[in-house]
Design a protein around this motif. Sequence first.
Motif, PDB file in Angstrom:
ATOM      1  N   VAL A  58       0.731  -1.239  -0.049  1.00 46.76           N
ATOM      2  CA  VAL A  58      -0.084  -0.052  -0.135  1.00 46.76           C
ATOM      3  C   VAL A  58       0.860   1.219   0.039  1.00 46.76           C
ATOM      4  O   VAL A  58       1.716   1.438   1.061  1.00 46.76           O
ATOM      5  CB  VAL A  58      -0.923  -0.024   0.870  1.00 46.76           C
ATOM      6  N   LYS A  60       1.448   4.692   0.936  1.00 43.28           N
ATOM      7  CA  LYS A  60       0.786   5.573   2.102  1.00 43.28           C
ATOM      8  C   LYS A  60       1.250   7.012   1.845  1.00 43.28           C
ATOM      9  O   LYS A  60       0.863   7.797   2.630  1.00 43.28           O
ATOM     10  CB  LYS A  60       1.199   5.000   3.344  1.00 43.28           C
ATOM     11  N   TYR A  63      -1.051  10.242  -0.963  1.00 46.43           N
ATOM     12  CA  TYR A  63      -2.206  11.187  -0.641  1.00 46.43           C
ATOM     13  C   TYR A  63      -1.534  12.275   0.011  1.00 46.43           C
ATOM     14  O   TYR A  63      -2.566  12.979   0.590  1.00 46.43           O
ATOM     15  CB  TYR A  63      -3.313  10.292  -0.096  1.00 46.43           C
ATOM     16  N   PRO A  68      -6.807  11.992  -3.743  1.00 46.86           N
ATOM     17  CA  PRO A  68      -7.234  10.587  -4.432  1.00 46.86           C
ATOM     18  C   PRO A  68      -8.100  10.876  -5.571  1.00 46.86           C
ATOM     19  O   PRO A  68      -8.857  11.816  -5.824  1.00 46.86           O
ATOM     20  CB  PRO A  68      -8.066  10.018  -3.206  1.00 46.86           C
ATOM     21  N   GLU A  72      -9.266   4.851  -8.326  1.00 45.64           N
ATOM     22  CA  GLU A  72      -8.164   4.359  -7.642  1.00 45.64           C
ATOM     23  C   GLU A  72      -8.503   3.390  -6.606  1.00 45.64           C
ATOM     24  O   GLU A  72      -9.583   3.506  -5.762  1.00 45.64           O
ATOM     25  CB  GLU A  72      -7.410   5.467  -6.960  1.00 45.64           C
ATOM     26  N   VAL A  74      -8.147   1.911  -3.201  1.00 46.22           N
ATOM     27  CA  VAL A  74      -7.846   2.210  -1.681  1.00 46.22           C
ATOM     28  C   VAL A  74      -8.011   1.428  -0.734  1.00 46.22           C
ATOM     29  O   VAL A  74      -8.730   0.428  -0.727  1.00 46.22           O
ATOM     30  CB  VAL A  74      -8.720   3.748  -1.458  1.00 46.22           C
ATOM     31  N   ARG A 161     -11.713  11.220   3.982  1.00 46.87           N
ATOM     32  CA  ARG A 161     -10.114  11.223   3.471  1.00 46.87           C
ATOM     33  C   ARG A 161      -9.010  10.802   4.418  1.00 46.87           C
ATOM     34  O   ARG A 161      -8.352  10.246   4.402  1.00 46.87           O
ATOM     35  CB  ARG A 161      -9.960  12.804   2.864  1.00 46.87           C
ATOM     36  N   LEU A 164      -8.590   7.086   4.909  1.00 45.01           N
ATOM     37  CA  LEU A 164      -7.940   6.468   3.691  1.00 45.01           C
ATOM     38  C   LEU A 164      -6.477   6.147   4.159  1.00 45.01           C
ATOM     39  O   LEU A 164      -5.532   7.040   4.465  1.00 45.01           O
ATOM     40  CB  LEU A 164      -7.753   6.920   2.529  1.00 45.01           C
ATOM     41  N   GLY A 166      -4.217   4.456   2.287  1.00 46.79           N
ATOM     42  CA  GLY A 166      -3.455   4.651   0.947  1.00 46.79           C
ATOM     43  C   GLY A 166      -3.874   3.976  -0.224  1.00 46.79           C
ATOM     44  O   GLY A 166      -5.086   3.373   0.050  1.00 46.79           O
ATOM     45  N   ARG A 167      -3.419   3.667  -1.336  1.00 51.42           N
ATOM     46  CA  ARG A 167      -3.701   3.181  -2.459  1.00 51.42           C
ATOM     47  C   ARG A 167      -2.978   2.110  -2.843  1.00 51.42           C
ATOM     48  O   ARG A 167      -1.736   1.842  -2.293  1.00 51.42           O
ATOM     49  CB  ARG A 167      -3.927   3.945  -3.558  1.00 51.42           C
ATOM     50  N   HIS A 183      -4.936   1.080 -11.992  1.00 48.11           N
ATOM     51  CA  HIS A 183      -6.002   2.032 -11.382  1.00 48.11           C
ATOM     52  C   HIS A 183      -7.016   2.556 -12.646  1.00 48.11           C
ATOM     53  O   HIS A 183      -6.221   3.513 -13.229  1.00 48.11           O
ATOM     54  CB  HIS A 183      -5.798   2.989 -10.653  1.00 48.11           C
TER      55      HIS A 183
END
Length: 184
Positions: A58, A60, A63, A68, A72, A74, A161, A164, A166-167, A183
């Motif tokens: 992930v 981190k 963002y 975001p 994507e 997440v 937000r 989150l 991360g992605r 993504h």
Amino acid sequence: MKEESNEKSILRELGSWLLYLLFVLVFSYVIITYVGQRTRVDGQSMETTLYDNDNLLVDKISYRFRDPKRFEIVVFPYQYRENTFYIKRIIGLPGETVQVIDGYVYIDGEQLDEHYGNELMENPGIAGETLMLGKDEYFVLGDNRNHSSDSRDPSVGVIRREDLLGRAWIRIWPLDQFGAIKHE
């Protein structure tokens, strides 16, 4: 004299190893806390993009520098179970309206053009009515829409937000699927 020199050499070597170990621990903590983290997919909610037992890294840090984006994937904590993380795709962005009509997602009254998954949503959940997202809220869905607990479910709801983690960045397991997460 020789023994004293030997003892100093051993103590110097031991000190060097302890300093190296301390550096590795601090560096690992910084990486895991602020840069990246490993997580595992549990379940089928993101099929056909991600599968049960896939291991991911992930990201981190992104963002911290940008917002975001739609589509994507997440990672965020599930609010009712400690150490449980959900992996979903961002569909609705802050300030937009989201609604599910006849199995399709509508953003601000326009049908969303999606390029993954083939099934219509059977249950719109709370998105059966128009949802207005706040300035820091995101609407997320699993790719396997009829087998996903996501923003349509009141127990998940919209994601803020700050929640989150991360992605999804890289799939590290299974090795034959190793690579960057797309993504779309």
